[in-house]
Design an enzyme around this catalytic site. Structure first.
Site, PDB file in Angstrom:
ATOM      1  N   HIS A  72      21.116 -27.163 -22.344  1.00 25.15           N
ATOM      2  CA  HIS A  72      20.588 -26.150 -23.267  1.00 25.15           C
ATOM      3  C   HIS A  72      19.066 -26.189 -23.253  1.00 25.15           C
ATOM      4  CE1 HIS A  72      24.289 -25.248 -25.992  1.00 25.15           C
ATOM      5  NE2 HIS A  72      24.595 -25.266 -24.711  1.00 25.15           N
ATOM      6  N   TYR A 199      21.069 -23.348 -36.077  1.00 31.45           N
ATOM      7  CA  TYR A 199      20.870 -24.059 -37.350  1.00 31.45           C
ATOM      8  C   TYR A 199      20.406 -23.009 -38.355  1.00 31.45           C
ATOM      9  CZ  TYR A 199      20.601 -28.525 -34.717  1.00 31.45           C
ATOM     10  OH  TYR A 199      20.844 -29.612 -33.915  1.00 31.45           O
ATOM     11  N   PRO A 291      22.765 -36.216 -39.666  1.00 30.02           N
ATOM     12  CA  PRO A 291      23.081 -35.623 -38.358  1.00 30.02           C
ATOM     13  C   PRO A 291      22.173 -34.460 -37.941  1.00 30.02           C
ATOM     14  CG  PRO A 291      24.701 -34.968 -39.996  1.00 30.02           C
ATOM     15  CD  PRO A 291      23.836 -35.987 -40.657  1.00 30.02           C
ATOM     16  N   LYS A 295      20.281 -37.276 -33.827  1.00 34.89           N
ATOM     17  CA  LYS A 295      19.515 -38.404 -33.295  1.00 34.89           C
ATOM     18  C   LYS A 295      20.277 -39.729 -33.235  1.00 34.89           C
ATOM     19  CE  LYS A 295      16.035 -36.212 -32.146  1.00 34.89           C
ATOM     20  NZ  LYS A 295      16.236 -35.843 -30.752  1.00 34.89           N
ATOM     21  N   TYR A 383      12.947 -32.867 -30.977  1.00 32.91           N
ATOM     22  CA  TYR A 383      14.345 -32.493 -30.761  1.00 32.91           C
ATOM     23  C   TYR A 383      14.843 -32.970 -29.397  1.00 32.91           C
ATOM     24  CZ  TYR A 383      18.663 -29.870 -31.233  1.00 32.91           C
ATOM     25  OH  TYR A 383      20.000 -29.529 -31.340  1.00 32.91           O
TER      26      TYR A 383
END
Ligand code: APR
Ligand code: PHB
Length: 388
Positions: A72, A199, A291, A295, A383
């Site tokens: 991704h 998200y 979550p 990580k 990220y």
């Protein structure tokens, strides 16, 4: 029995550590209290940083990951219905890989099985004399008591393990944040609603659209901590997801029966130091992150990397330097992931009792993220994972 490194816990931290030591010629025994079937069915997160993928490559456990994992290059964020993309690859040069922790555990177990590891269903594991240079571990297997002598013990037994209890309480400093909500997760064999993760910060609460493959979706909705799973039939979860993720995602959403549905609380937790004598903690045994940002598994991998490096140095040259520096080195990276997942949690959730001011600040920050390459880069860099 005798080994060089006794590893407690056969999750990602323990399995990866065992294999990193193995390829360097260091012998270990992994003691896992659950059965192989149980461990390989347990559903966990599923986003791997490039550094984690590189480690799996290094130990020869990434063949299926490369064949089946999904690369991704970006993630979508939604703020009160307005969506925008963080171009992870464009901003950092790195993608993330979507591949379930469950699959990764299976891949590592398959490799370790060649040397009859891990020892599954090891009961009553207890650590002894960890502050001396002759530590040992005892456990029961198939009704027999076993003593395992070793040079070092790696405590990789997760949040509910026993290893950390071998460190005297007065030597440990703990840091904790509890969040006033949980995530209700749903897994279903339906195609994902979007090619990238979404998200969403919605007036009804946070929602996340994730996946395990092009045919398996993983979704989450923020729920109050006292919520009962019985009050969430599948249709209610799907309805809530459709509302919170927005009309575009809702239009692409395929509903289907849940394979699994559960509620997990969110927590940040760190115990310092990660070492006591000849006991070294790694992964969830030493720290928990919420979550948001996925990580946890990646921190287990970076701990395994640092700890294996220190042990390999010790066995090759006799130096204690790496072992002495392990806790500080691992914690420096851990705290950055703790900070990031705390920040991302705060940004994306509706906190009970939040007023309009708090909401306006969240929306301003999301708007800033959507417009400022500097802000987006800071988010993307964390990220995709900070360097080891
Ligand atoms: N004796 C032996 N094994 C134990 C004991 C014990 N007393 N207690 C726990 N275990 C085992 C658990 O059954 C589990 O398989 O230790 C393992 C710990 O694995 P994880 O919980 O997966 O922890 P870790 O390897 O640090 O990986 C962290 O896993 O929990 C997720 O979200 C977390 O993604 C993160 C990752
Ligand atoms: C998941 O797919 O389970 C997942 C993905 C991203 C997260 C958390 C969980 O931030």
């Amino acid at each position: 029995m005798r080994t060089q490194v006794a590893i407690i816990g056969g999750g990602p931290a323990g399995l990866l550590l065992a294999q990193l030591l193995h390829i360097a010629g260091i012998d270990s025994v992994v003691l896992e209290q659950r059965s192989r079937a149980y461990v390989e069915a347990r559903i966990r997160a599923g986003v791997l940083e490039q550094g984690t993928v590189d480690l799996l490559d290094k130990v020869g456990a990434a063949t299926r990951l490369h064949a089946e994992g999904l690369l991704h290059d970006g993630v979508m964020l939604v703020a009160d219905g307005q969506s925008f993309r963080i171009d992870l690859h464009g901003l950092t040069g790195k993608p993330v890989t979507v591949y379930g922790q469950t699959e990764l555990t299976r891949d590592l177990n398959a490799i370790l099985a060649e040397r009859e590891q891990p020892v599954f269903e090891a009961q009553d594991v207890a650590l002894h004399d960890v502050a001396t240079d002759k530590p040992f571990v005892t456990y029961r297997k198939d009704g027999r008591d076993v003593r395992l002598d070793c040079d070092f013990i790696a405590g990789c037994d997760g949040a509910h393990g026993v290893s950390h209890t071998a460190i005297p309480k007065d030597l440990l400093k703990t840091y904790e944040r509890l969040y006033p909500f949980g995530w209700l997760g749903l897994m279903a064999d339906v195609p994902p609603c979007s090619p990238e993760l979404i998200y969403s910060n919605h007036p009804r609460g946070f929602a996340l659209a994730s996946m395990r493959s092009t045919q398996r979706s993983r979704y989450y909705v923020q729920v109050p901590l006292d919520e009962k799973i019985a009050d969430w039939p599948d249709e209610r979860v799907w309805d809530e997801l459709a509302l919170r993720l927005g009309p575009e995602a809702a239009a692409g959403m395929t509903r289907g029966p849940s394979l699994e549905k559960s509620i997990a609380p969110l927590r940040s937790y760190v115990a310092e130091p990660m070492r006591h004598g000849r006991l070294f903690l790694a992964g969830d045994a030493a720290h928990i992150v919420p979550p948001t940002g996925a990580k946890g598994l990646n921190l287990a991998a970076s701990d395994a990397h640092y700890l294996s490096g220190a042990l390999i140095d010790f066995y090759r040259t006799g130096t204690q330097k790496g072992l002495d520096g392990y806790s500080a080195q691992a914690l420096a990276r851990v705290w950055k992931a703790v900070r990031f997942s705390w920040w991302f949690t705060q940004l994306m959730h509706r906190f009970p009792g939040d007023d309009d001011f708090a909401h306006k600040v969240q929306m301003a920050e999301l708007d800033y993220l959507s417009r400022s390459p500097a802000a987006a880069t800071a988010m993307a860099e964390n990220y995709v994972g900070l360097p080891f």
